[in-house]
Design a protein around this motif. Structure first.
Motif, PDB file in Angstrom:
ATOM      1  N   SER A  87       0.865  -1.312   0.043  1.00 35.99           N
ATOM      2  CA  SER A  87      -0.013  -0.160   0.083  1.00 35.99           C
ATOM      3  C   SER A  87       0.830   1.329   0.042  1.00 35.99           C
ATOM      4  O   SER A  87       1.500   1.400   0.887  1.00 35.99           O
ATOM      5  N   ALA A  88       0.820   2.107  -0.976  1.00 37.75           N
ATOM      6  CA  ALA A  88       1.410   3.251  -1.059  1.00 37.75           C
ATOM      7  C   ALA A  88       0.821   4.023  -2.247  1.00 37.75           C
ATOM      8  O   ALA A  88       0.030   3.572  -3.104  1.00 37.75           O
ATOM      9  N   VAL A  89       1.516   5.297  -2.477  1.00 43.76           N
ATOM     10  CA  VAL A  89       1.272   5.906  -3.673  1.00 43.76           C
ATOM     11  C   VAL A  89       2.328   5.677  -4.684  1.00 43.76           C
ATOM     12  O   VAL A  89       3.741   5.884  -4.218  1.00 43.76           O
ATOM     13  N   TYR A  90       1.947   5.390  -5.850  1.00 45.56           N
ATOM     14  CA  TYR A  90       3.123   4.744  -6.881  1.00 45.56           C
ATOM     15  C   TYR A  90       3.174   6.153  -7.896  1.00 45.56           C
ATOM     16  O   TYR A  90       2.020   6.410  -8.560  1.00 45.56           O
ATOM     17  N   LEU A  91       4.205   6.649  -8.017  1.00 45.40           N
ATOM     18  CA  LEU A  91       4.423   7.756  -8.910  1.00 45.40           C
ATOM     19  C   LEU A  91       5.389   7.615 -10.139  1.00 45.40           C
ATOM     20  O   LEU A  91       6.282   6.623 -10.059  1.00 45.40           O
ATOM     21  N   CYS A  92       4.899   7.907 -11.079  1.00 51.52           N
ATOM     22  CA  CYS A  92       5.679   7.711 -12.341  1.00 51.52           C
ATOM     23  C   CYS A  92       6.205   9.148 -12.863  1.00 51.52           C
ATOM     24  O   CYS A  92       5.433  10.256 -12.585  1.00 51.52           O
ATOM     25  N   ALA A  93       7.498   9.336 -13.531  1.00 51.88           N
ATOM     26  CA  ALA A  93       7.866  10.426 -13.859  1.00 51.88           C
ATOM     27  C   ALA A  93       8.371  10.283 -15.350  1.00 51.88           C
ATOM     28  O   ALA A  93       9.173   8.987 -15.656  1.00 51.88           O
ATOM     29  N   SER A  94       8.902  11.104 -16.020  1.00 53.54           N
ATOM     30  CA  SER A  94       9.407  11.094 -17.369  1.00 53.54           C
ATOM     31  C   SER A  94      10.390  12.188 -17.671  1.00 53.54           C
ATOM     32  O   SER A  94      10.108  13.205 -16.952  1.00 53.54           O
ATOM     33  N   SER A  95      11.259  12.118 -18.427  1.00 55.95           N
ATOM     34  CA  SER A  95      12.282  13.275 -18.652  1.00 55.95           C
ATOM     35  C   SER A  95      12.849  12.940 -20.138  1.00 55.95           C
ATOM     36  O   SER A  95      12.766  12.022 -20.693  1.00 55.95           O
ATOM     37  N   TYR A  96      13.486  14.254 -20.548  1.00 56.77           N
ATOM     38  CA  TYR A  96      14.074  14.179 -21.851  1.00 56.77           C
ATOM     39  C   TYR A  96      15.575  14.374 -21.424  1.00 56.77           C
ATOM     40  O   TYR A  96      16.376  13.665 -21.534  1.00 56.77           O
ATOM     41  N   ILE A  97      15.888  15.564 -20.825  1.00 57.93           N
ATOM     42  CA  ILE A  97      17.276  15.863 -20.323  1.00 57.93           C
ATOM     43  C   ILE A  97      17.025  16.935 -19.129  1.00 57.93           C
ATOM     44  O   ILE A  97      16.474  17.652 -19.400  1.00 57.93           O
ATOM     45  N   GLY A  98      17.597  16.292 -17.886  1.00 59.14           N
ATOM     46  CA  GLY A  98      17.417  17.092 -16.588  1.00 59.14           C
ATOM     47  C   GLY A  98      16.258  16.849 -15.775  1.00 59.14           C
ATOM     48  O   GLY A  98      16.434  15.918 -15.316  1.00 59.14           O
ATOM     49  N   THR A  99      15.323  17.709 -16.039  1.00 58.83           N
ATOM     50  CA  THR A  99      14.143  17.564 -14.920  1.00 58.83           C
ATOM     51  C   THR A  99      13.233  16.423 -15.408  1.00 58.83           C
ATOM     52  O   THR A  99      12.916  16.057 -16.333  1.00 58.83           O
ATOM     53  N   GLN A 100      12.946  15.782 -14.261  1.00 62.57           N
ATOM     54  CA  GLN A 100      11.911  14.636 -14.277  1.00 62.57           C
ATOM     55  C   GLN A 100      10.669  15.285 -13.880  1.00 62.57           C
ATOM     56  O   GLN A 100      10.551  15.957 -12.966  1.00 62.57           O
ATOM     57  N   TYR A 101       9.363  14.865 -14.632  1.00 63.62           N
ATOM     58  CA  TYR A 101       7.978  15.686 -14.471  1.00 63.62           C
ATOM     59  C   TYR A 101       7.457  14.218 -14.056  1.00 63.62           C
ATOM     60  O   TYR A 101       7.484  13.227 -14.885  1.00 63.62           O
ATOM     61  N   PHE A 102       6.603  14.662 -12.799  1.00 60.22           N
ATOM     62  CA  PHE A 102       5.869  13.600 -12.262  1.00 60.22           C
ATOM     63  C   PHE A 102       4.255  13.521 -12.468  1.00 60.22           C
ATOM     64  O   PHE A 102       3.836  14.752 -12.977  1.00 60.22           O
ATOM     65  N   GLY A 103       4.054  12.412 -12.496  1.00 62.27           N
ATOM     66  CA  GLY A 103       2.362  12.212 -12.705  1.00 62.27           C
ATOM     67  C   GLY A 103       1.878  12.593 -11.330  1.00 62.27           C
ATOM     68  O   GLY A 103       2.366  12.660 -10.274  1.00 62.27           O
ATOM     69  N   PRO A 104       0.225  12.372 -11.556  1.00 60.62           N
ATOM     70  CA  PRO A 104      -0.363  12.746 -10.118  1.00 60.62           C
ATOM     71  C   PRO A 104      -0.166  11.201  -9.124  1.00 60.62           C
ATOM     72  O   PRO A 104      -0.762  11.452  -8.122  1.00 60.62           O
ATOM     73  N   GLY A 105      -0.007  10.297  -9.623  1.00 61.02           N
ATOM     74  CA  GLY A 105       0.348   9.037  -8.679  1.00 61.02           C
ATOM     75  C   GLY A 105      -1.059   8.219  -8.949  1.00 61.02           C
ATOM     76  O   GLY A 105      -2.026   8.723  -9.168  1.00 61.02           O
ATOM     77  N   THR A 106      -0.706   7.006  -8.367  1.00 64.62           N
ATOM     78  CA  THR A 106      -1.898   5.966  -8.174  1.00 64.62           C
ATOM     79  C   THR A 106      -1.883   5.472  -6.806  1.00 64.62           C
ATOM     80  O   THR A 106      -0.830   5.211  -6.328  1.00 64.62           O
ATOM     81  N   ARG A 107      -2.749   5.726  -6.072  1.00 64.43           N
ATOM     82  CA  ARG A 107      -3.032   5.458  -4.785  1.00 64.43           C
ATOM     83  C   ARG A 107      -3.454   4.140  -4.418  1.00 64.43           C
ATOM     84  O   ARG A 107      -4.546   3.700  -4.852  1.00 64.43           O
ATOM     85  N   LEU A 108      -2.514   3.207  -3.939  1.00 66.41           N
ATOM     86  CA  LEU A 108      -2.886   1.758  -3.789  1.00 66.41           C
ATOM     87  C   LEU A 108      -3.043   1.319  -2.499  1.00 66.41           C
ATOM     88  O   LEU A 108      -2.212   1.737  -1.648  1.00 66.41           O
ATOM     89  N   LEU A 109      -4.151   0.729  -2.225  1.00 61.77           N
ATOM     90  CA  LEU A 109      -4.817   0.114  -0.840  1.00 61.77           C
ATOM     91  C   LEU A 109      -4.848  -1.330  -0.818  1.00 61.77           C
ATOM     92  O   LEU A 109      -5.586  -1.662  -1.786  1.00 61.77           O
ATOM     93  N   VAL A 110      -4.070  -2.072  -0.296  1.00 58.43           N
ATOM     94  CA  VAL A 110      -4.100  -3.595  -0.045  1.00 58.43           C
ATOM     95  C   VAL A 110      -4.758  -3.861   1.027  1.00 58.43           C
ATOM     96  O   VAL A 110      -4.160  -3.701   2.231  1.00 58.43           O
ATOM     97  N   LEU A 111      -6.063  -4.457   1.003  1.00 61.67           N
ATOM     98  CA  LEU A 111      -6.676  -4.631   2.209  1.00 61.67           C
ATOM     99  C   LEU A 111      -6.425  -6.166   2.680  1.00 61.67           C
ATOM    100  O   LEU A 111      -5.889  -7.179   1.994  1.00 61.67           O
TER     101      LEU A 111
END
Lengths: 111, 114
Positions: A87-111
């Motif tokens: 259970s966590a927030v899973y974040l993805c990012a992409s970059s070309y050169i230098g800065t990584q740009y992040f997505g809003p994330g997926t909040r995963l909850l495992v019951l």
């Protein structure tokens, strides 16, 4: 243009089930990254794709975790036989050169 | 594992005051970046400073980098309530033009009271 997008925004699953998380990077970005942020924890690197090179999987916490990037664009992070500690927030990012740009994330909850 | 530490862990100030956050790291770096995170979701990139730079400005943000001390600071001047967020530093030690994996600090939670 559009930023990094991730789906789903939220995912609730039962322990033992498999989940797939999707990331659409910014068009033209050659590098794609997955990170995890657990409650009260910092951000933890999971895996990194750069062009056609072999991915850097050094951050994957167990063999239940895998990721692929098809056609150098969209990526899917798969967690098999989920555990509560996943259970966590899973974040993805992409970059070309230098800065990584992040997505809003997926909040995963495992019951 | 985390690259280093940020301090303070939490900071509460009045609107209009300046906020300073510090970050320390352990290994050689290509660059250091600062990010902001609201409500535990996506990170917003604020500023990148390269290892051969000592200071950089962007609007109300001022970042310094001391590679001899392996530390960086982020100063937000004339803070606003909207600056309330968690702030993370991240380092990239990869060689070459593109960034490799980022190693994040634990973050500083900033509260700006109106």
């Amino acid at each position: 243009g559009a930023g990094v997008s991730q789906s789903p925004s939220n995912k609730v699953t039962e322990k033992g089930k498999d989940v797939e998380l999707r990331c659409d990077p910014i068009s033209g970005h050659t590098a794609l990254y997955w990170y995890r942020q657990s409650l009260g924890q910092g951000l933890e690197f999971l895996i990194y794709f750069q062009g056609n090179s072999a991915p850097d999987k050094s951050g994957l916490p167990s063999d239940r975790f895998s990721a692929e990037r098809t056609g150098g664009s969209v990526s899917t992070l798969t967690i098999q036989r989920t555990q509560q500690e996943d259970s966590a927030v899973y974040l993805c990012a992409s970059s070309y050169i230098g800065t990584q740009y992040f997505g809003p994330g997926t909040r995963l909850l495992v019951l | 594992s985390q690259q280093g530490e940020e301090d303070p862990q939490a900071l509460s100030i009045q609107e209009g005051e300046n906020a300073t956050m510090n970050c320390s790291y352990k290994t050689s770096i290509n660059n250091l970046q600062w990010y902001r995170q609201n409500s535990g979701r996506g990170l917003v990139h604020l500023i990148l400073i390269r290892s051969n730079e000592r200071e950089k400005h962007s609007g109300r943000l001022r970042v310094t980098l001391d590679t001899s001390k392996k530390s960086s600071s982020l100063l937000i001047t004339a803070s606003r309530a909207a600056d309330t967020a968690s702030y993370f530093c991240a380092t990239d030690g990869a060689r070459g033009g593109n960034t490799g994996k980022l190693i994040f600090g634990q973050g500083t939670t900033l509260q700006v009271k109106p």
